[in-house]
Structures are given as structure tokens and as C-alpha cells.
Motif scaffolding. Structure first.
Motif, PDB file in Angstrom:
ATOM      1  N   THR A 113       0.849  -1.192   0.000  1.00  0.00           N
ATOM      2  CA  THR A 113       0.000   0.000   0.000  1.00  0.00           C
ATOM      3  C   THR A 113       0.883   1.240   0.000  1.00  0.00           C
ATOM      4  OG1 THR A 113      -1.742  -1.128   1.254  1.00  0.00           O
ATOM      5  CG2 THR A 113      -1.808   1.271   1.197  1.00  0.00           C
ATOM      6  N   LEU A 114       0.640   2.110  -0.961  1.00  0.00           N
ATOM      7  CA  LEU A 114       1.311   3.405  -1.027  1.00  0.00           C
ATOM      8  C   LEU A 114       0.270   4.487  -0.788  1.00  0.00           C
ATOM      9  CD1 LEU A 114       3.733   5.240  -1.649  1.00  0.00           C
ATOM     10  CD2 LEU A 114       3.064   5.140  -4.072  1.00  0.00           C
ATOM     11  N   ARG A 115       0.478   5.304   0.226  1.00  0.00           N
ATOM     12  CA  ARG A 115      -0.461   6.363   0.585  1.00  0.00           C
ATOM     13  C   ARG A 115       0.233   7.718   0.474  1.00  0.00           C
ATOM     14  NH1 ARG A 115      -1.467   4.551   5.030  1.00  0.00           N
ATOM     15  NH2 ARG A 115      -0.216   5.907   6.371  1.00  0.00           N
ATOM     16  N   LEU A 116      -0.351   8.626  -0.309  1.00  0.00           N
ATOM     17  CA  LEU A 116       0.197   9.962  -0.518  1.00  0.00           C
ATOM     18  C   LEU A 116      -0.786  10.994   0.022  1.00  0.00           C
ATOM     19  CD1 LEU A 116       1.343   9.514  -4.234  1.00  0.00           C
ATOM     20  CD2 LEU A 116       2.724   9.161  -2.177  1.00  0.00           C
ATOM     21  N   THR A 117      -0.291  11.986   0.752  1.00  0.00           N
ATOM     22  CA  THR A 117      -1.152  13.035   1.286  1.00  0.00           C
ATOM     23  C   THR A 117      -0.506  14.398   1.055  1.00  0.00           C
ATOM     24  OG1 THR A 117      -0.168  12.877   3.496  1.00  0.00           O
ATOM     25  CG2 THR A 117      -2.120  11.540   3.066  1.00  0.00           C
ATOM     26  N   ALA A 118      -1.375  15.400   0.937  1.00  0.00           N
ATOM     27  CA  ALA A 118      -0.937  16.792   0.794  1.00  0.00           C
ATOM     28  C   ALA A 118      -1.901  17.665   1.579  1.00  0.00           C
ATOM     29  CB  ALA A 118      -0.886  17.205  -0.674  1.00  0.00           C
ATOM     30  N   TRP A 175     -10.065  31.295   7.357  1.00  0.00           N
ATOM     31  CA  TRP A 175      -9.089  30.211   7.229  1.00  0.00           C
ATOM     32  C   TRP A 175      -9.570  29.185   6.203  1.00  0.00           C
ATOM     33  CZ3 TRP A 175      -4.304  30.347   8.947  1.00  0.00           C
ATOM     34  CH2 TRP A 175      -3.987  31.184  10.026  1.00  0.00           C
ATOM     35  N   VAL A 176      -8.654  28.749   5.342  1.00  0.00           N
ATOM     36  CA  VAL A 176      -8.943  27.718   4.355  1.00  0.00           C
ATOM     37  C   VAL A 176      -7.971  26.561   4.579  1.00  0.00           C
ATOM     38  CG1 VAL A 176      -9.030  27.113   1.911  1.00  0.00           C
ATOM     39  CG2 VAL A 176      -9.801  29.366   2.659  1.00  0.00           C
ATOM     40  N   ARG A 177      -8.507  25.348   4.614  1.00  0.00           N
ATOM     41  CA  ARG A 177      -7.676  24.157   4.761  1.00  0.00           C
ATOM     42  C   ARG A 177      -7.967  23.200   3.612  1.00  0.00           C
ATOM     43  NH1 ARG A 177      -9.424  25.694   9.821  1.00  0.00           N
ATOM     44  NH2 ARG A 177      -7.748  26.086  11.360  1.00  0.00           N
ATOM     45  N   LEU A 178      -6.913  22.778   2.952  1.00  0.00           N
ATOM     46  CA  LEU A 178      -7.024  21.859   1.814  1.00  0.00           C
ATOM     47  C   LEU A 178      -6.348  20.536   2.184  1.00  0.00           C
ATOM     48  CD1 LEU A 178      -5.957  24.340  -1.028  1.00  0.00           C
ATOM     49  CD2 LEU A 178      -8.262  23.898  -0.168  1.00  0.00           C
ATOM     50  N   HIS A 179      -7.000  19.448   1.836  1.00  0.00           N
ATOM     51  CA  HIS A 179      -6.450  18.120   2.121  1.00  0.00           C
ATOM     52  C   HIS A 179      -6.695  17.208   0.927  1.00  0.00           C
ATOM     53  CE1 HIS A 179      -5.463  14.413   4.262  1.00  0.00           C
ATOM     54  NE2 HIS A 179      -6.592  13.903   3.805  1.00  0.00           N
ATOM     55  N   ALA A 180      -5.663  16.497   0.527  1.00  0.00           N
ATOM     56  CA  ALA A 180      -5.771  15.523  -0.564  1.00  0.00           C
ATOM     57  C   ALA A 180      -5.057  14.248  -0.133  1.00  0.00           C
ATOM     58  CB  ALA A 180      -5.164  16.059  -1.856  1.00  0.00           C
ATOM     59  N   GLN A 181      -5.667  13.112  -0.421  1.00  0.00           N
ATOM     60  CA  GLN A 181      -5.068  11.824  -0.076  1.00  0.00           C
ATOM     61  C   GLN A 181      -5.394  10.798  -1.151  1.00  0.00           C
ATOM     62  OE1 GLN A 181      -5.241  10.264   4.037  1.00  0.00           O
ATOM     63  NE2 GLN A 181      -6.079   8.386   3.170  1.00  0.00           N
ATOM     64  N   ALA A 182      -4.414  10.022  -1.517  1.00  0.00           N
ATOM     65  CA  ALA A 182      -4.608   8.961  -2.509  1.00  0.00           C
ATOM     66  C   ALA A 182      -3.904   7.701  -2.022  1.00  0.00           C
ATOM     67  CB  ALA A 182      -4.059   9.377  -3.873  1.00  0.00           C
ATOM     68  N   SER A 183      -4.533   6.561  -2.265  1.00  0.00           N
ATOM     69  CA  SER A 183      -3.959   5.270  -1.876  1.00  0.00           C
ATOM     70  C   SER A 183      -3.908   4.352  -3.089  1.00  0.00           C
ATOM     71  CB  SER A 183      -4.783   4.615  -0.759  1.00  0.00           C
ATOM     72  OG  SER A 183      -4.777   5.408   0.413  1.00  0.00           O
ATOM     73  N   PHE A 184      -2.795   3.649  -3.210  1.00  0.00           N
ATOM     74  CA  PHE A 184      -2.590   2.698  -4.304  1.00  0.00           C
ATOM     75  C   PHE A 184      -2.191   1.362  -3.675  1.00  0.00           C
ATOM     76  CE2 PHE A 184      -1.512   6.960  -5.603  1.00  0.00           C
ATOM     77  CZ  PHE A 184      -2.212   7.123  -6.784  1.00  0.00           C
ATOM     78  N   LEU A 213     -11.146  -7.752  -0.132  1.00  0.00           N
ATOM     79  CA  LEU A 213     -10.000  -6.902  -0.432  1.00  0.00           C
ATOM     80  C   LEU A 213     -10.478  -5.496  -0.772  1.00  0.00           C
ATOM     81  CD1 LEU A 213      -7.973  -9.401  -2.643  1.00  0.00           C
ATOM     82  CD2 LEU A 213      -7.433  -8.698  -0.298  1.00  0.00           C
ATOM     83  N   PRO A 214      -9.715  -4.479  -0.400  1.00  0.00           N
ATOM     84  CA  PRO A 214     -10.105  -3.094  -0.698  1.00  0.00           C
ATOM     85  C   PRO A 214      -9.875  -2.781  -2.178  1.00  0.00           C
ATOM     86  CG  PRO A 214      -7.944  -3.135   0.308  1.00  0.00           C
ATOM     87  CD  PRO A 214      -8.445  -4.560   0.334  1.00  0.00           C
ATOM     88  N   PRO A 215     -10.336  -1.619  -2.634  1.00  0.00           N
ATOM     89  CA  PRO A 215     -10.053  -1.237  -4.026  1.00  0.00           C
ATOM     90  C   PRO A 215      -8.560  -0.978  -4.214  1.00  0.00           C
ATOM     91  CG  PRO A 215     -11.032   0.591  -2.829  1.00  0.00           C
ATOM     92  CD  PRO A 215     -11.128  -0.601  -1.929  1.00  0.00           C
ATOM     93  N   ARG A 216      -8.104  -1.144  -5.428  1.00  0.00           N
ATOM     94  CA  ARG A 216      -6.691  -0.913  -5.706  1.00  0.00           C
ATOM     95  C   ARG A 216      -6.343   0.570  -5.669  1.00  0.00           C
ATOM     96  NH1 ARG A 216      -3.740  -5.240  -7.450  1.00  0.00           N
ATOM     97  NH2 ARG A 216      -4.916  -7.127  -7.979  1.00  0.00           N
ATOM     98  N   ARG A 217      -7.319   1.420  -5.930  1.00  0.00           N
ATOM     99  CA  ARG A 217      -7.062   2.866  -5.914  1.00  0.00           C
ATOM    100  C   ARG A 217      -8.256   3.580  -5.289  1.00  0.00           C
ATOM    101  NH1 ARG A 217      -5.421   1.051 -10.739  1.00  0.00           N
ATOM    102  NH2 ARG A 217      -7.460   1.473 -11.654  1.00  0.00           N
ATOM    103  N   ASP A 218      -7.978   4.563  -4.453  1.00  0.00           N
ATOM    104  CA  ASP A 218      -9.011   5.478  -3.995  1.00  0.00           C
ATOM    105  C   ASP A 218      -8.355   6.812  -3.644  1.00  0.00           C
ATOM    106  OD1 ASP A 218      -8.172   5.485  -1.185  1.00  0.00           O
ATOM    107  OD2 ASP A 218      -9.057   3.504  -1.050  1.00  0.00           O
ATOM    108  N   TRP A 219      -9.154   7.871  -3.639  1.00  0.00           N
ATOM    109  CA  TRP A 219      -8.616   9.175  -3.278  1.00  0.00           C
ATOM    110  C   TRP A 219      -9.709  10.034  -2.653  1.00  0.00           C
ATOM    111  CZ3 TRP A 219     -11.284  12.913  -5.889  1.00  0.00           C
ATOM    112  CH2 TRP A 219     -11.766  12.606  -7.168  1.00  0.00           C
ATOM    113  N   ARG A 220      -9.276  11.080  -1.943  1.00  0.00           N
ATOM    114  CA  ARG A 220     -10.190  11.960  -1.229  1.00  0.00           C
ATOM    115  C   ARG A 220      -9.659  13.385  -1.284  1.00  0.00           C
ATOM    116  NH1 ARG A 220     -14.005  11.985   2.963  1.00  0.00           N
ATOM    117  NH2 ARG A 220     -13.770  13.624   4.515  1.00  0.00           N
TER     118      ARG A 220
END
Length: 201
Positions: free
Chosen positions: A64-69, A78-87, A100-107
């Protein structure tokens, strides 16, 4: 029905994470590797059968590779931005099946708030976008049943004033009908209200 004898599961997991701040954006990446031996799953009585039993012997290697920003700034408040993707990827051996979970998802999430009345009042607004990639039905293990990918939008509006919090959430803003399992679809658009207050004396 469970099998009479089940061997104990053996699993190991290793994870590495890296974080970096770039141009005001907090970036993070995490990679996890997992090995499962003699795992518990479900074995059909025969090929394509809807009956079966719990059984051990599941061999599963997964990654599992998880990327966040994340970013926070000022824009009429105030503004808050959040991005996350999992592979994800995996290798499964044997005839024992498991969910099994999906191979890709993002938020994606955008949240805004403005403080009013000398910090006694807070106006909040947020928008969420969730995407789930195509995956096998986790509730039907007799055989692979493909569920299509979907994207859902949710919105939130709230106001806090001196211990009183009023919020309204609009779930599934676009009124999409998505397939959650072989025989179930998500509800359409939903409106949920929430009122919370605290008395201090």
C-alpha cells in the motif's frame, strides 16, 4: 460453517514514511508491505458455489502506497485543503478468498471557516469528494463480483455561537446511485441536521 481445525495466522508488516514541506504544502508518503500466512478466509464448497466454510491457508502479500498533501492559508478567513490517494497491490494464493479493498481510492477536502463577533461565532463550510476505485464485492465471496468505481460529493455548513453549534450536512450532493454490493445501492441525496449546545455556569 467454520472448519474444524484452523492453524494460527502469521503476519508481519513493515512501513516507512517520509514527510516534506514544499512551498507551504505539507507532503507525506507512506509505503507499507504486509505478508499473511495461514490467514482466515472463506472457501466455497465447489467452483461457483454460494455455500462454503471458513478456512485457514490464505496466503496474501500486499503493498500500500499512501500519498497526502495538506495546505492551510487565509482567504476571507481560514482555508484548509487536504488531498489523499492510496494505491494498493497484492498477490493471493490458494482457493481461500477474503474481502479486499479497491486498488485505488482518493479523497479531496476543502474546509473554510470565519471567526465572527470577536471569536464568539464561527461560520464553517466544507466540501468533500471521495472516489473509490473498482473492486470485488466484499460481501460476496463465492466468486469475483466486480463493483464499478464511483465518486461521491458531500457538503457541510455550520455555525457556532457561544456554546451552540448548528450544522447541516448534504450527503451525496449529486444524488448519484452507486453500487455498494451485488444487491445493494447507496441511498440518494440525504440532508442531516445537527444541533448541539453546552451550558456553562
Amino acid at each position: 460453517r467454520p472448519a474444524v481445525v484452523l492453524d494460527p495466522e502469521r503476519t508481519w508488516r513493515i512501513e516507512a514514511c517520509a514527510r516534506q514541506r514544499l512551498l507551504g504544502v505539507d507532503l507525506a508518503a507512506a509505503l507499507a508491505l504486509r505478508r499473511l500466512d495461514s490467514g482466515l478466509g472463506w472457501r466455497p464448497d465447489s467452483t461457483g458455489a454460494v455455500t462454503g466454510q471458513s478456512a485457514g491457508g490464505l496466503e496474501l502479500d500486499s503493498q500500500t502506497l499512501r500519498l497526502t498533501a495538506d495546505h492551510e492559508g487565509r482567504f476571507l478567513g481560514w482555508v484548509r485543503l487536504h488531498a489523499q490517494a492510496s494505491f494498493r497491490g497484492w498477490t493471493r494464493e490458494g482457493d481461500v478468498r477474503t474481502a479486499l479493498p479497491p486498488r485505488r481510492d482518493w479523497r479531496l477536502a476543502v474546509a473554510w471557516e470565519n471567526h465572527l463577533f470577536q471569536e464568539d461565532g464561527i461560520l464553517e463550510a466544507a466540501w468533500y469528494v471521495d472516489h473509490r476505485g473498482a473492486m470485488e464485492d466484499p460481501w460476496y465471496l463465492a466468486g469475483p463480483y466486480a463493483l464499478p468505481a464511483y465518486t461521491l460529493h458531500d457538503a457541510y455548513l455550520g455555525f457556532c455561537l457561544v456554546g451552540t453549534h448548528l450544522g447541516a450536512a448534504i450527503l451525496n450532493v449529486t444524488d448519484a446511485r452507486v453500487q455498494l454490493s451485488a444487491g445493494a445501492y447507496s441511498p440518494g441525496r440525504e440532508l442531516r441536521w445537527r444541533l448541539h449546545w453546552v451550558f456553562a455556569f
